[in-house]
Design a protein around this motif. Structure first.
Motif, PDB file in Angstrom:
ATOM      1  N   ASN A   1      -2.873 -65.265 -41.955  1.00 30.02           N
ATOM      2  CA  ASN A   1      -2.047 -65.730 -42.726  1.00 30.02           C
ATOM      3  C   ASN A   1      -0.634 -65.012 -42.786  1.00 30.02           C
ATOM      4  O   ASN A   1      -0.152 -64.530 -43.774  1.00 30.02           O
TER       5      ASN A   1
ATOM      6  N   ASP B   1      -9.620 -57.480 -49.597  1.00 29.07           N
ATOM      7  CA  ASP B   1      -8.957 -58.812 -49.920  1.00 29.07           C
ATOM      8  C   ASP B   1      -7.483 -58.873 -48.913  1.00 29.07           C
ATOM      9  O   ASP B   1      -6.727 -57.798 -49.011  1.00 29.07           O
TER      10      ASP B   1
ATOM     11  N   GLU C   1      -4.739 -60.297 -48.816  1.00 32.64           N
ATOM     12  CA  GLU C   1      -3.545 -60.633 -49.623  1.00 32.64           C
ATOM     13  C   GLU C   1      -3.087 -59.371 -50.168  1.00 32.64           C
ATOM     14  O   GLU C   1      -1.841 -58.954 -50.154  1.00 32.64           O
ATOM     15  N   THR C   2      -4.202 -58.582 -50.874  1.00 32.75           N
ATOM     16  CA  THR C   2      -3.745 -57.550 -51.690  1.00 32.75           C
ATOM     17  C   THR C   2      -4.583 -56.056 -51.338  1.00 32.75           C
ATOM     18  O   THR C   2      -3.756 -55.135 -51.770  1.00 32.75           O
TER      19      THR C   2
ATOM     20  N   GLY D   1     -10.781 -64.745 -46.015  1.00 31.53           N
ATOM     21  CA  GLY D   1      -9.764 -64.052 -46.673  1.00 31.53           C
ATOM     22  C   GLY D   1      -9.878 -62.756 -46.981  1.00 31.53           C
ATOM     23  O   GLY D   1      -9.496 -61.864 -47.679  1.00 31.53           O
TER      24      GLY D   1
ATOM     25  N   ALA E   1      -6.768 -66.763 -53.572  1.00 34.43           N
ATOM     26  CA  ALA E   1      -5.793 -66.811 -52.695  1.00 34.43           C
ATOM     27  C   ALA E   1      -6.277 -67.188 -51.183  1.00 34.43           C
ATOM     28  O   ALA E   1      -5.560 -67.878 -50.333  1.00 34.43           O
ATOM     29  N   TYR E   2      -7.631 -66.613 -50.913  1.00 32.45           N
ATOM     30  CA  TYR E   2      -8.038 -66.739 -49.642  1.00 32.45           C
ATOM     31  C   TYR E   2      -8.523 -68.382 -49.205  1.00 32.45           C
ATOM     32  O   TYR E   2      -8.775 -68.663 -48.020  1.00 32.45           O
TER      33      TYR E   2
ATOM     34  N   ALA F   1      -5.641 -69.480 -47.272  1.00 37.00           N
ATOM     35  CA  ALA F   1      -5.615 -68.986 -46.055  1.00 37.00           C
ATOM     36  C   ALA F   1      -6.603 -69.250 -45.201  1.00 37.00           C
ATOM     37  O   ALA F   1      -6.467 -69.526 -43.975  1.00 37.00           O
TER      38      ALA F   1
ATOM     39  N   ASP G   1       3.659 -57.247 -42.051  1.00 34.98           N
ATOM     40  CA  ASP G   1       4.219 -58.565 -41.976  1.00 34.98           C
ATOM     41  C   ASP G   1       4.343 -58.725 -40.440  1.00 34.98           C
ATOM     42  O   ASP G   1       4.973 -57.969 -39.577  1.00 34.98           O
TER      43      ASP G   1
ATOM     44  N   LYS H   1       0.090 -61.955 -41.408  1.00 30.74           N
ATOM     45  CA  LYS H   1      -0.110 -60.666 -41.509  1.00 30.74           C
ATOM     46  C   LYS H   1      -1.214 -60.135 -40.462  1.00 30.74           C
ATOM     47  O   LYS H   1      -1.888 -60.829 -39.999  1.00 30.74           O
TER      48      LYS H   1
END
Ligand code: PQQ
Ligand code: CA
Length: 713
Positions: A125, A198, A200-201, A177, A4-5, A8, A141, A127
């Protein structure tokens, strides 16, 4: 699959790398990954800065130290504040868009050394990420302020029951990321580490411990092989570090360098400070006082450079890591420039860690210099107080020639601007060997000596040695080009701009703009409260602003107490302030005079006041001020109503009546008669100092504007 990164990185990561393509934003802590804190914006410049005006202000709900660097992304400012709170403001108006309070428990304040500050957030990204004083990493967010994920960054086994203490107040960083986060705690007992999550997670990716495992066993961490092959043999296998953790906390600087594709970890001091007790006086104690370079994807060790082997002075190397491209011997080199606490300015090759040069940027008395080949300090034998058993009046002291306040670099002038200071410290070994106290600093030092006796001679001498200034450092010549003197230490960080300006807030509450070429003072504004944070600049709706967090605090006023008034008296009124050329906002008048002297009870029990002093210096002084004199942030206990009754005092100090406000309970670390001895000691101090505090306020403003309290004129 493509992680995912990867995507990003091509958004935020590239945007941070190419920050000069969108100078309206301030996307990461040091603006760019170079951490130069230079903005090319030049609408505000030397010719018009004299007309700078307050554009807006936003009052904060925490009147303690504010050390944050706000981020600005597309017209929204993300400011973290004391107690790890986050405010999203309209960057053009200061209007609150949303706020997030992680509800950090109040009783955690004394688990960290230096105020419940927070230095800032990271953006990636869509956040925003920041750490909390109780050790969480939080992702929100950026549009709504809603929680995306939260993780506890301190594993249970790191704290060894009550033996160690971890807090998080440094700005988090993001690279490729991954969110990178460290922690503090070496004054108590801690084993430093940095973790990558990470973005994203929130899943943990890698962890790097900065000092060895006490049994030289693998931690199943990225640091295992470097620690077992290089670091462990630089420690005694039986020193107090095996319980206290050894220290090496990475509490401020963690920097990703896209050019070398490395992450630099800036590693702190030893735990306990006392090298004889910590490591039996044996070994360099890697990686204390070092910069360690690791790979961003894995945390794998690449190189290290140790600035302070055998640390025993709290000489952290956590200070800001800046990268520059400098011509050296006719060749362009990509280098790290670093001004750690120990007083030397280092230039290292960024890709290899090779020592290129070093020179002292402040007066220092602990080393005869640096070995020109290796960069290793040549010690003054007198400074090695844990080995020679003598007292040592060290300069720099534990607060360093430069602390967390950020430096800045201007590619236009070629100068590095350092918020420098001189705050000496008297180092003396704890009598009778190392004894750890729960809920308190554990330095292996004599805490009776860590403070000053209240005699005019001692205060006058110490006061003369307190200094603060900007040094404009020429890295090519490794010498000062010029300096701007301030009234005292503990001033804010610096910002350099394309308008050839240098901005800085001061301990006395003034916000200044200086000419970056020669230090001439071009503008000042009275922000009413001490400033320790670094300014930023950005554009919103096409207009350039300069903004800074205001709020007096951090370790200097907390611990030094009365003597921290060197720069003048301010009452903490925490805010974010923003300036523009056409601003028309006005601060309401400052009517608050701070904690006023109240005539104390006349009687106290002199049989217990000596023990009261020792307990106070051990458990209370680090926040309420040396020798029970406050510096205008936390309550000045001499004038507190609670000292009037034994029960009232015990309810606060023993039973925790004020934990919600940051005052922990101490009945697990002190007995009732020890807490009562503290009360008797505070009443004694109130009696000794009442009249001079009253006299110091006999002026128009009614505030102790005389910085010479208790010293010979
Ligand atoms: O050794 C550590 O773990 C540690 C942590 C911190 C911190 O987390 O703020 C500081 C220090 N040390 C320190 O030595 C120091 O001078 C200091 C000043 C400040 C501040 O914010 O005012 N924090 C810290
Ligand atoms: Ca420290």
């Amino acid at each position: 699959a493509v992680p995912a990164y990867a995507d990003a990185q091509s958004n935020t990561g590239e945007a941070i790398i190419h920050a000069d393509d969108h100078p309206e934003n301030w996307l990461s802590y040091g603006r760019t990954y170079t951490e130069q804190r230079f903005s090319p914006l030049e609408d505000i410049n030397r010719s018009n800065v004299g007309n700078l005006k307050l554009a807006w202000f936003y009052d904060l709900d925490t009147n303690r130290g504010q050390e944050g660097t706000p981020l600005v992304v597309d017209g929204v400012m993300y400011a973290t504040t004391n107690w790890s709170k986050m405010k999203a403001l309209d960057a053009a108006t200061g209007k609150l868009l949303w706020a997030y309070d992680p509800r950090t428990p109040g009783n955690i304040a004394d688990k960290g050394c230096c105020d419940t500050v927070n230095r800032g957030a990271a953006y990636w990204n869509g956040k925003v990420y920041f750490g909390t004083f109780d050790g969480r990493l939080i992702a929100l967010d950026a549009k709504t302020g809603k929680l995306v994920w939260s993780v506890n960054t301190i594993p249970k086994d790191a704290s060894l029951g009550q033996q160690r203490s971890y807090t998080v107040d440094g700005a988090v960083r993001v690279a490729k990321g991954r969110v990178l986060i460290g922690n503090g705690g070496s004054e108590f007992g801690a084993r430093g580490f940095v973790t990558a999550y990470d973005a994203e997670t929130g899943k943990m990716d890698w962890r790097f411990y900065t000092v060895p495992n006490n049994k030289n066993q693998p931690d199943h961490a990225a640091s295992d092989s470097a620690l077992m092959s290089k670091a462990y043999k630089t420690w005694s296998p039986t020193g107090a570090w095996t319980k206290q953790g050894g220290g090496g906390t990475v509490w401020d600087s963690i920097v990703y360098d896209p050019e070398a594709d490395l992450v630099y970890l800036a590693v702190g001091n030893g735990s306990p400070w006392n090298y004889k007790y910590r490591s039996d006086g044996i070994g360099d104690n890697l990686f204390l006082g070092s910069i360690v370079a690791v790979k961003p994807e894995t945390g794998e060790y690449v190189w290290h450079f140790q600035e302070t082997p055998m640390d025993q002075w709290d000489y952290t190397s956590v200070q800001q890591i800046m990268t520059l491209d400098l011509p050296i011997n006719g060749e362009k080199r990509h280098v790290i420039v670093h001004a750690p606490k120990n007083g030397f300015f280092y230039i290292l090759d960024a890709k290899t860690g090779e020592f290129l040069s070093g020179n002292n940027y402040v007066y220092q008395n602990w080393a005869q210099g640096l070995d020109p080949k290796t960069g290793r300090p040549i010690y003054n034998p007198d400074a090695l107080y844990t080995l020679n058993g003598k007292e040592w009046y060290g300069i720099p002291g534990d607060l360093g020639g430069h602390n967390f306040a950020a430096m800045a670099y201007s590619p236009k002038t070629g100068l590095v601007y350092i918020p420098a200071q001189q705050v000496p410290f008297l180092y003396k070994n704890q009598v009778g060997g190392f004894k750890a106290h729960p809920d308190s600093w554990n330095l292996g030092l004599d805490m009776n000596k860590a403070g000053l006796p209240d005699t005019p001679e001692a205060r006058t001498a110490f006061m003369k040695d307190l200094k603060g200034w900007i040094v404009a450092w020429d890295p090519k010549k490794q010498q000062a080009a010029w300096v701007v003197d301030h009234k005292g230490p503990w001033n804010g960080g610096l910002l350099a701009t394309g308008g050839d300006l240098l901005f800085q807030g001061l301990a006395n509450g003034e916000f200044h703009a200086y000419d970056a070429t020669n230090g001439a003072d071009l503008f000042h504004f009275d922000a009413q409260s001490g400033i320790i944070a670094p300014p930023i600049t950005y554009k919103a709706k096409g207009k350039q602003y300069v903004a800074v967090e205001v709020g007096w605090g951090g370790i200097y006023p907390f611990f030094l107490g009365g003597l921290a008034r060197t720069s003048g008296w301010t009452v903490n009124h925490s805010r974010v302030v923003a300036f523009s050329l056409d601003g028309n906002a006005v601060l309401p008048p400052q009517n608050d005079k701070g904690f006023l002297p109240v005539k104390p009870p006349a009687q106290y029990d002199t049989k217990v006041t000596d023990n009261g002093y020792f307990q106070f210096q051990t458990y209370c002084a680090a926040c309420h001020g040396d020798n029970a004199e406050g510096a205008g942030v936390l309550p000045d206990l001499r004038w507190s109503g609670s000292i009037r009754h034994q029960d009232a005092f015990y309810n606060v100090v023993g039973r925790g009546a004020l934990t919600a406000y940051g005052m922990d309970r101490f009945d697990t670390s002190m007995k009732p008669d020890e807490i009562e001895a503290i009360r008797q000691f505070i009443i004694k101090r109130a009696n000794e100092t009442y009249q001079r505090e009253v006299d110091a306020r006999k002026n128009d403003k009614g505030i102790p504007e005389n910085a010479t309290l208790g010293i010979t004129p």
